[in-house]
Design a protein around this motif. Structure first.
Motif: not given
Length: 583
Positions: A167-174, A229-249
Motif C-alpha cells: 500500500l502506498t499513500f501520500e503521507s507517512a504510514v511507517s 495505491t494497492l499493489k498485489a503480487l504473486t510468488k512469481e513476481g507478477n502483480y496487479s495494481t489499483k488506485s483509489l484517488t478520492s480522499a478517505f479517513t
C-alpha cells in the motif's frame, strides 16, 4: 480511466471492562490493563483481545527505562493481567504497547510503525497496533490502554494467489511516530517515499476467491488520506495494481472497511509447462517374431530410464505401457507417480489372481502385461484434483471395449502457483485397412465428446497427448477423423516441423536416422523417415505467444541415444512447452 473499486464503512468501538490489581510474590507485581474499544493486539470477529505472549512496558514519570510485563491471564479476552518487576516508584506511571516504544522522561512517547508486516488470518500483525495508557498515579487499579491508530480492513475478491500486498499513500504510514502525554493520536515524523509505504507478506500465499471476500488487516495512523495505491503480487513476481484517488479517513480506534476486486495481474513472466508424449512399445512385443531381439524391452529399458533421468519430464504421457514396464520405470527413476488403467482389464496392478482370459488371443493373460496409457508426473510439482479412464467405444465406461483402446486423464494443480489444467493421454487403432480407418474415425469422435463432457464449460488449459496412428490433418478431416478437432491446435504443425527429411518422424520403425542437428528442437537431415503419428494437441493456453499458447520453437522430437541405445522404442518421444493464461 481506472474504475474505483473501494467502498468505505466504519465499525464503532465496543466497550470493554477493566480488572483490578492483584499482588504476586514480593519481587513481582501483577497489573491489569484493558482497552477503550476496538484495537488491542488481535481481533476476534468484531471484538478485540489480548493475545498469548503479549507484553507491555510500564514507565515511571521522569525515568526513561521502563519495566516489561508479560501477559499472565486473559489471553483471548479484552482485559488482561500482566506480571513483571515493578518500575521505579514515581508520582505517575504510563503503560505502552509494544515494548519497543520509548519515553523521553518528560511528555513524549516514540513508536516505530513497521514498514513490513506479516499476514495473520482474521486480525492484524502482532505488535503492529500501538497503544498508550492514561496516566496513573499508582500501580493499583487497571491501566486503560488507548489505541493510537485505526485499522484498515481490506476486503478483496479476485483470482490471484497473493504473496505480498503493498500500500502506498501520500503521507507517512511507517517509520517513526510520536504522541505526547495526554494525547492519544500518533503523529508521524517521516516524509520520505519509504515512510509512505507499508507491505504485508504472506508466508503461505493466500488464494483470493472471485465470489467472496478475503480480509487483510493494516494498522494505520489516524487521519485524512488523499487516496492510495494497492499493489498485489504473486510468488512469481507478477502483480496487479489499483488506485483509489478520492480522499478517505482512518479514524482512531475504529475499523474502516475497504472492499474491492483485484484485477488479473500484469504478468512479468507467465508460467510455462513442458509436456511429453512417448509410445514406449509394450514388452509383449518381445514375443513378436518380426522384432529383432536387439529391440526387446530387456535391451531398451536402460535407455528409457536414462531418457527419464536426463530429460526429467514434469509430465509425460506414455502409450503401450504395460504395468510391469511402469513398475520398471518407477523403480529406476525418482520423484514420479503414474496413473492409467489397463486397456483390456481396467486395472493398475496384478490384482490378486494375476491372470484372466484374454478375449483377443483366447489365452490366459497376466494383468501385469496389460497395456495402458499411463501418465507419469512429478509428485513434488503437481497435485491430482481428479482423474479417470474411459474407453474409445460407444460405451466409454465399459472396460475393455473398443478392443483395448482407452484414454487416461488427470486434472492437475500446479503446486507452485495453484494453476489447474487437464492432461489426456490416448492411443488409437493401428494399421491402415478400411476397418482401421473407420475405427480411428469413430475413436476421434468419442475422444472429442468425452473430453468435452469432462472439461465442461471450463476454460482451463487442455492438453491431449497420444499415438493417434494418424497425422493431424487426417484426424481433423471429415473422411478420416472428426472436423471438430480443428478447434484444437496441433503442436508440430504450429511449429512448422512436418517435413520428414528435415525433422525426425515420431514413428521411427527402428530405421530412421538423423544428422546435422544442434538440438532436438532444431532441423537437420533425416533418412528413412516413417510417419508423424504421435501428436500433442492443446487449447485454452495463452494466445499471446503467437502460436495459441505454445512457446515458439518448443516442439521437439528426441531422437538422441540414451545409455547407448539409438532407438528407445519404435517411436521417439515428442515434447512441447505451453504458456498459461493467468488464473
Amino acid at each position: 480511466m481506472k474504475t474505483r473499486i473501494f467502498f468505505i464503512s466504519a465499525l464503532l468501538a465496543a466497550a470493554v471492562s477493566c480488572q483490578k490489581l492483584e499482588m504476586a510474590a514480593p519481587e513481582y507485581v501483577t497489573i491489569s490493563a484493558c482497552g477503550e474499544g476496538t484495537s488491542k493486539t488481535a481481533l476476534s470477529g468484531s471484538s478485540v483481545i489480548w493475545d498469548s505472549g503479549d507484553k507491555i512496558k510500564v514507565y515511571s514519570q521522569g525515568v526513561t527505562n521502563g519495566s516489561v510485563f508479560r501477559l499472565s491471564e486473559g489471553a483471548g479476552t479484552s482485559s488482561g493481567n500482566f506480571i513483571g518487576a515493578p518500575p521505579v516508584s514515581a508520582e505517575n506511571y504510563f503503560a505502552v504497547y509494544p515494548t519497543t516504544a520509548s519515553y523521553n522522561g518528560s511528555t513524549k512517547f516514540t513508536y516505530v510503525m513497521p514498514s513490513v508486516v506479516s499476514y495473520t488470518k482474521g486480525t492484524f500483525a502482532p505488535e503492529s497496533s500501538p497503544m498508550l495508557s492514561a496516566t496513573k498515579s499508582s500501580l493499583t487499579g487497571s491501566f486503560t490502554m488507548y489505541n493510537l491508530c485505526g485499522v484498515m480492513r481490506l476486503k478483496l475478491k479476485g483470482n490471484m494467489k497473493v504473496s505480498r500486498l503493498e500500500l502506498t499513500f501520500e503521507s507517512a504510514v511507517s517509520g517513526e511516530g510520536y504522541v505526547y502525554r495526554g494525547n492519544n493520536t500518533l503523529l508521524m515524523s517521516g516524509t520520505s517515499d519509504a515512510d509512505k509505504k507499508v507491505a504485508m507478506v504472506c508466508s503461505t500465499p493466500v488464494q483470493l476467491d472471485a465470489s467472496s471476500f478475503t480480509e487483510f488487516y493494516f494498522v494505520l495512523p489516524a487521519g485524512s488520506y488523499n487516496g492510495l495505491t494497492l499493489k498485489a503480487l504473486t510468488k512469481e513476481g507478477n502483480y496487479s495494481t489499483k488506485s483509489l484517488t478520492s480522499a478517505f479517513t482512518i479514524t482512531r480506534s475504529q475499523v474502516t472497511n475497504f472492499e474491492g476486486t483485484v484485477p488479473n495481474p500484469t504478468m512479468t513472466e507467465r508460467p510455462q509447462l513442458a509436456v511429453w508424449s512417448f509410445n514406449i512399445a509394450c514388452q509383449s512385443n518381445d514375443d513378436n517374431s518380426s522384432w529383432s531381439s536387439s529391440n526387446y524391452w530387456s535391451k531398451r529399458k536402460e535407455g528409457v530410464y536414462a531418457f527419464f533421468n536426463t530429460q526429467n519430464p514434469d509430465i509425460i504421457g506414455t502409450q503401450e505401457c504395460e504395468y510391469r514396464q511402469r513398475v520398471n520405470i518407477l523403480d529406476n527413476t525418482s520423484g514420479y507417480a503414474a496413473y492409467g488403467l489397463g486397456v483390456d482389464y481396467g486395472k493398475e496392478s496384478s490384482g490378486g489372481s494375476g491372470s484372466a482370459w484374454d478375449k483377443i488371443t483366447g489365452n490366459y493373460k497376466d494383468y501385469n502385461s496389460d497395456s495402458s496409457n499411463a501418465i507419469f508426473y512429478k509428485t513434488s510439482k503437481f497435485n491430482v484434483l481428479d482423474k479417470g479412464t474411459f474407453w474409445l467405444s460407444s460405451n466409454p465406461s465399459s472396460v475393455g471395449s473398443d478392443d483395448g483402446h482407452n484414454c487416461a486423464w488427470i486434472k492437475f494443480q500446479w503446486k507452485e502457483n495453484g494453476y489447474q489444467f487437464y492432461v489426456f493421454n490416448t492411443h488409437f487403432t493401428a494399421h491402415y485397412s478400411e476397418a482401421n480407418y473407420a475405427a480411428r474415425k469413430a475413436e476421434a469422435r468419442v475422444l472429442y465428446d468425452q473430453i468435452a463432457a469432462i472439461v465442461g464449460s471450463s476454460t482451463l488449459p487442455v492438453i491431449v497427448l497420444g499415438d493417434f496412428n494418424a497425422t493431424a490433418s487426417e484426424l481433423y478431416s471429415e473422411d478420416k477423423g472428426d472436423t471438430r478437432w480443428s478447434n484444437y491446435y496441433w503442436a508440430r504443425n504450429q511449429d512448422g516441423k512436418t517435413s520428414k527429411t528435415s525433422y525426425p518422424t515420431s514413428f521411427n520403425n527402428f530405421t530412421t536416422t538423423c544428422t546435422g542437428f544442434s538440438s532436438i528442437y532444431g532441423s537437420g537431415t533425416c533418412s528413412n523417415g516413417s510417419s508423424n503419428i504421435d501428436s500433442i494437441v492443446y487449447k485454452n493456453c495463452h494466445e499471446g505467444t503467437g502460436k495459441h499458447g505454445m512457446v515458439s520453437g518448443s516442439f521437439g522430437t528426441d531422437f538422441q541415444a540414451y545409455a547407448g541405445r539409438t532407438y528407445l522404442s519404435d517411436h521417439w518421444p515428442i515434447t512441447a512447452t505451453f504458456a498459461f493464461d493467468f488464473q
